[in-house]
Write a protein that holds these residues in place. Structure first.
Motif, PDB file in Angstrom:
ATOM      1  N   GLY A 202      -7.404 -26.651  55.562  1.00 57.22           N
ATOM      2  CA  GLY A 202      -7.202 -26.148  56.932  1.00 57.22           C
ATOM      3  C   GLY A 202      -6.359 -24.902  56.897  1.00 57.22           C
ATOM      4  N   ASP A 203      -5.503 -24.773  57.901  1.00 57.50           N
ATOM      5  CA  ASP A 203      -4.577 -23.636  58.001  1.00 57.50           C
ATOM      6  C   ASP A 203      -3.952 -23.280  56.665  1.00 57.50           C
ATOM      7  OD1 ASP A 203      -4.451 -22.546  60.413  1.00 57.50           O
ATOM      8  OD2 ASP A 203      -2.800 -23.764  61.191  1.00 57.50           O
ATOM      9  N   LYS A 204      -3.951 -22.009  56.327  1.00 56.61           N
ATOM     10  CA  LYS A 204      -3.299 -21.479  55.109  1.00 56.61           C
ATOM     11  C   LYS A 204      -4.016 -21.840  53.815  1.00 56.61           C
ATOM     12  CE  LYS A 204       1.315 -20.847  56.974  1.00 56.61           C
ATOM     13  NZ  LYS A 204       1.373 -21.679  58.183  1.00 56.61           N
ATOM     14  N   SER A 205      -5.146 -22.563  53.902  1.00 60.13           N
ATOM     15  CA  SER A 205      -5.907 -22.851  52.676  1.00 60.13           C
ATOM     16  C   SER A 205      -6.825 -21.677  52.392  1.00 60.13           C
ATOM     17  CB  SER A 205      -6.784 -24.088  52.846  1.00 60.13           C
ATOM     18  OG  SER A 205      -6.046 -25.195  53.257  1.00 60.13           O
ATOM     19  N   LYS A 206      -7.192 -21.551  51.097  1.00 58.07           N
ATOM     20  CA  LYS A 206      -8.198 -20.571  50.703  1.00 58.07           C
ATOM     21  C   LYS A 206      -9.330 -21.327  50.006  1.00 58.07           C
ATOM     22  CE  LYS A 206      -5.047 -16.737  50.035  1.00 58.07           C
ATOM     23  NZ  LYS A 206      -4.591 -15.669  49.181  1.00 58.07           N
ATOM     24  N   VAL A 207     -10.551 -20.923  50.318  1.00 58.58           N
ATOM     25  CA  VAL A 207     -11.699 -21.610  49.723  1.00 58.58           C
ATOM     26  C   VAL A 207     -12.676 -20.569  49.195  1.00 58.58           C
ATOM     27  CG1 VAL A 207     -13.557 -23.278  50.099  1.00 58.58           C
ATOM     28  CG2 VAL A 207     -11.431 -23.493  51.397  1.00 58.58           C
ATOM     29  N   ILE A 208     -13.071 -20.735  47.945  1.00 57.36           N
ATOM     30  CA  ILE A 208     -13.972 -19.756  47.325  1.00 57.36           C
ATOM     31  C   ILE A 208     -15.425 -20.225  47.408  1.00 57.36           C
ATOM     32  CG2 ILE A 208     -13.722 -20.705  44.963  1.00 57.36           C
ATOM     33  CD1 ILE A 208     -13.632 -17.764  43.984  1.00 57.36           C
TER      34      ILE A 208
ATOM     35  N   MET B 159      -6.464 -17.723  43.153  1.00 60.81           N
ATOM     36  CA  MET B 159      -5.928 -19.076  43.302  1.00 60.81           C
ATOM     37  C   MET B 159      -6.383 -19.576  44.676  1.00 60.81           C
ATOM     38  SD  MET B 159      -4.396 -19.691  40.537  1.00 60.81           S
ATOM     39  CE  MET B 159      -3.519 -21.205  40.922  1.00 60.81           C
ATOM     40  N   VAL B 160      -7.075 -20.698  44.683  1.00 63.87           N
ATOM     41  CA  VAL B 160      -7.615 -21.217  45.943  1.00 63.87           C
ATOM     42  C   VAL B 160      -7.315 -22.715  46.057  1.00 63.87           C
ATOM     43  CG1 VAL B 160      -9.460 -19.492  46.172  1.00 63.87           C
ATOM     44  CG2 VAL B 160      -9.869 -21.563  44.827  1.00 63.87           C
ATOM     45  N   ASN B 161      -7.673 -23.269  47.226  1.00 64.55           N
ATOM     46  CA  ASN B 161      -7.404 -24.697  47.454  1.00 64.55           C
ATOM     47  C   ASN B 161      -8.648 -25.563  47.342  1.00 64.55           C
ATOM     48  OD1 ASN B 161      -5.599 -22.908  49.514  1.00 64.55           O
ATOM     49  ND2 ASN B 161      -4.425 -24.549  48.533  1.00 64.55           N
ATOM     50  N   ALA B 162      -9.820 -24.909  47.276  1.00 66.73           N
ATOM     51  CA  ALA B 162     -11.074 -25.666  47.114  1.00 66.73           C
ATOM     52  C   ALA B 162     -12.168 -24.686  46.725  1.00 66.73           C
ATOM     53  CB  ALA B 162     -11.450 -26.384  48.409  1.00 66.73           C
ATOM     54  N   ILE B 163     -13.250 -25.226  46.179  1.00 63.40           N
ATOM     55  CA  ILE B 163     -14.408 -24.383  45.832  1.00 63.40           C
ATOM     56  C   ILE B 163     -15.677 -24.996  46.418  1.00 63.40           C
ATOM     57  CG2 ILE B 163     -14.537 -25.484  43.515  1.00 63.40           C
ATOM     58  CD1 ILE B 163     -15.780 -22.791  42.534  1.00 63.40           C
TER      59      ILE B 163
ATOM     60  N   ILE C  44     -14.026 -29.941  44.617  1.00 65.36           N
ATOM     61  CA  ILE C  44     -15.317 -29.245  44.661  1.00 65.36           C
ATOM     62  C   ILE C  44     -16.152 -29.856  45.782  1.00 65.36           C
ATOM     63  CG2 ILE C  44     -17.444 -28.722  43.395  1.00 65.36           C
ATOM     64  CD1 ILE C  44     -15.872 -29.368  40.777  1.00 65.36           C
ATOM     65  N   ILE C  45     -16.598 -28.991  46.684  1.00 60.81           N
ATOM     66  CA  ILE C  45     -17.535 -29.436  47.734  1.00 60.81           C
ATOM     67  C   ILE C  45     -18.858 -28.772  47.423  1.00 60.81           C
ATOM     68  CG2 ILE C  45     -18.057 -29.411  50.217  1.00 60.81           C
ATOM     69  CD1 ILE C  45     -14.552 -28.783  49.394  1.00 60.81           C
ATOM     70  N   GLU C  46     -19.813 -29.535  46.948  1.00 60.41           N
ATOM     71  CA  GLU C  46     -21.105 -28.947  46.572  1.00 60.41           C
ATOM     72  C   GLU C  46     -21.906 -28.618  47.825  1.00 60.41           C
ATOM     73  OE1 GLU C  46     -23.609 -30.971  43.439  1.00 60.41           O
ATOM     74  OE2 GLU C  46     -21.992 -32.387  43.703  1.00 60.41           O
ATOM     75  N   ASP C  47     -22.344 -27.371  47.939  1.00 62.21           N
ATOM     76  CA  ASP C  47     -23.315 -27.040  48.980  1.00 62.21           C
ATOM     77  C   ASP C  47     -24.692 -27.262  48.370  1.00 62.21           C
ATOM     78  OD1 ASP C  47     -25.132 -25.917  50.710  1.00 62.21           O
ATOM     79  OD2 ASP C  47     -23.789 -24.315  51.376  1.00 62.21           O
ATOM     80  N   ALA C  48     -25.218 -28.466  48.626  1.00 64.63           N
ATOM     81  CA  ALA C  48     -26.541 -28.844  48.096  1.00 64.63           C
ATOM     82  C   ALA C  48     -27.570 -28.804  49.222  1.00 64.63           C
ATOM     83  CB  ALA C  48     -26.457 -30.230  47.467  1.00 64.63           C
ATOM     84  N   CYS C  49     -27.276 -27.971  50.227  1.00 70.42           N
ATOM     85  CA  CYS C  49     -28.130 -27.943  51.428  1.00 70.42           C
ATOM     86  C   CYS C  49     -29.568 -27.542  51.117  1.00 70.42           C
ATOM     87  CB  CYS C  49     -27.535 -27.004  52.464  1.00 70.42           C
ATOM     88  SG  CYS C  49     -26.103 -27.718  53.284  1.00 70.42           S
ATOM     89  N   GLN C  50     -29.780 -26.845  49.973  1.00 67.28           N
ATOM     90  CA  GLN C  50     -31.137 -26.432  49.608  1.00 67.28           C
ATOM     91  C   GLN C  50     -31.653 -27.207  48.402  1.00 67.28           C
ATOM     92  OE1 GLN C  50     -31.245 -22.157  49.008  1.00 67.28           O
ATOM     93  NE2 GLN C  50     -30.526 -21.734  51.068  1.00 67.28           N
TER      94      GLN C  50
END
Ligand SMILES: Cc1ncc(COP(=O)(O)O)c(C=O)c1O
Length: 352
Positions: free
Chosen positions: A69-75, A115-119, A145-151
């Motif tokens: 959420g707030d202040k997080s970075k996600v790549i 440096m991030v908080n999630a990928i 890791i949150i996989e975007d497996a939408c495709q």
């Protein structure tokens, strides 16, 4: 169009399942939801699957469930549908867009020192991304890791189904995908019970018990009728994915140059998109159109070039070049061998 780019899938079996669910089940939270989730978890080899109302919703809720959420970075990679990045901004986190491998359009982490908080890696076009590199990145920074497996329904990496590789997997059932629910819909997959319970709660307004709410949430549930249709589609998914692989082999065999994006050597693609990369992309597209053959470009603009992302000032040259050279050919299972050959003949007039 003589050969459209996409045909919406609708069968008697889907219709019967829908009517049966509407007649016999609660419209929201019916038995088909529970069964669809169980079957999808079994299919992906995960302990839990929680359905939601879209792929975008799946991504957004997953981030929230993991405390982003707030202040997080996600790549996430810039070559994707905009939802891969929008989900980050919708949680108030900052998206870090990264460039791609020019070879296959997938995420390239080799130059990323952020440096991030999630990928959020994306299995773009149904082809699993280089997950060893993603795992290494996540281990070095100790991030989820949150996989975007939408495709990528049914795609595999080193023998394991995508959606089971990271902390959470996210799928879309938008009608153009390899499987649909007869409308918008999504699914999350995870092996972590706590995460699954949080996702269930956030999709239902943050509900804890019948009358108690202990977190913020949305109304982002999947409707029962869509789950009933999804169960039918899931049953036929492997067979349809196999037909997509047959189609790509016709293209590979009959195109004058092998300009189709390669499959990950450690994986099995489900060819949501069959993509050609060629300098004469615009000529190919024109020739196809002159012959009433549909095509598409995924994506004409990488995410960082979309108006809503320009404020970040990214320059990601690989993806910019890539977007000028790619074109998707029809890949749906109903495409006949003859049609695939006709498409090759047409493309060969430009590249042969
Ligand atoms: C890679 C990717 N991510 C996310 C999404 C979002 O899914 P939905 O359209 O179901 O919200 C899509 C689908 O359109 C997609 O292709």
């Amino acid at each position: 169009m003589k050969i459209p780019f996409f045909i919406q899938d609708f069968t008697d079996e889907m219709e019967q399942a829908a009517i049966h669910a509407l007649r016999n089940e609660s419209f929201v939270g019916g038995e088909s939801i529970i069964k669809f989730e169980e079957e999808f978890a079994e299919y992906t080899g995960t302990k839990y699957a929680v359905s939601v109302s879209s792929g975008n919703g799946a991504l957004q809720i997953s981030l929230m469930a993991l405390g982003i959420g707030d202040k997080s970075k996600v790549i996430t990679p810039t070559n994707s549908f905009i939802a891969s990045a929008n989900c980050i901004r919708m949680t108030n986190a900052e998206p870090i867009l990264t460039d791609i491998d020019l070879n296959d359009g997938s995420i390239d982490l080799s130059h990323s020192k952020n440096m991030v908080n999630a990928i959020i890696p994306v299995h773009i076009y149904g082809n699993p991304c280089n997950f060893d590199a993603v795992r290494l990145f996540s281990q070095e920074q100790n991030i989820p890791i949150i996989e975007d497996a939408c495709q990528a329904h049914g795609a595999e990496y080193k023998g394991e189904k995508v959606g089971s590789l990271g902390d959470v997997g996210c799928f879309s059932f938008y009608p153009t995908k390899n499987m649909t629910v007869g409308g918008d819909g999504g699914m999350t997959t995870t092996n972590n019970e706590e995460t699954a319970l949080k996702i269930k709660s956030i999709r239902d307004n943050g509900r804890k018990t019948k009358n108690e709410f202990d977190k913020l949430g949305f109304t982002m549930r999947l409707n029962t009728v869509n789950a009933a249709i999804g169960r039918v589609q899931l049953k036929h998914l492997d067979q349809k994915n196999a037909r997509r692989r047959e189609i790509v082999s016709i293209y590979r065999k009959n195109l004058a140059e092998d300009c189709i994006l390669p499959e990950n050597k450690d994986g099995k693609s489900v060819y949501h998109q069959i993509v050609i990369k060629h300098e004469k992309r615009d000529e190919i597209r024109q020739k196809l159109s002159d012959n009433e053959i549909g095509s598409a470009i995924y994506y004409e603009k990488p995410i960082h070039q979309q108006p809503i992302y320009q404020e970040f000032g990214y320059k990601l040259p690989n993806s910019e070049k890539f977007s000028r050279e790619i074109i998707s050919l029809p890949s749906y299972p109903k495409l006949t061998d003859e049609q695939a050959l006709e498409i090759c003949e047409c493309v060969n007039k430009v590249i042969g």
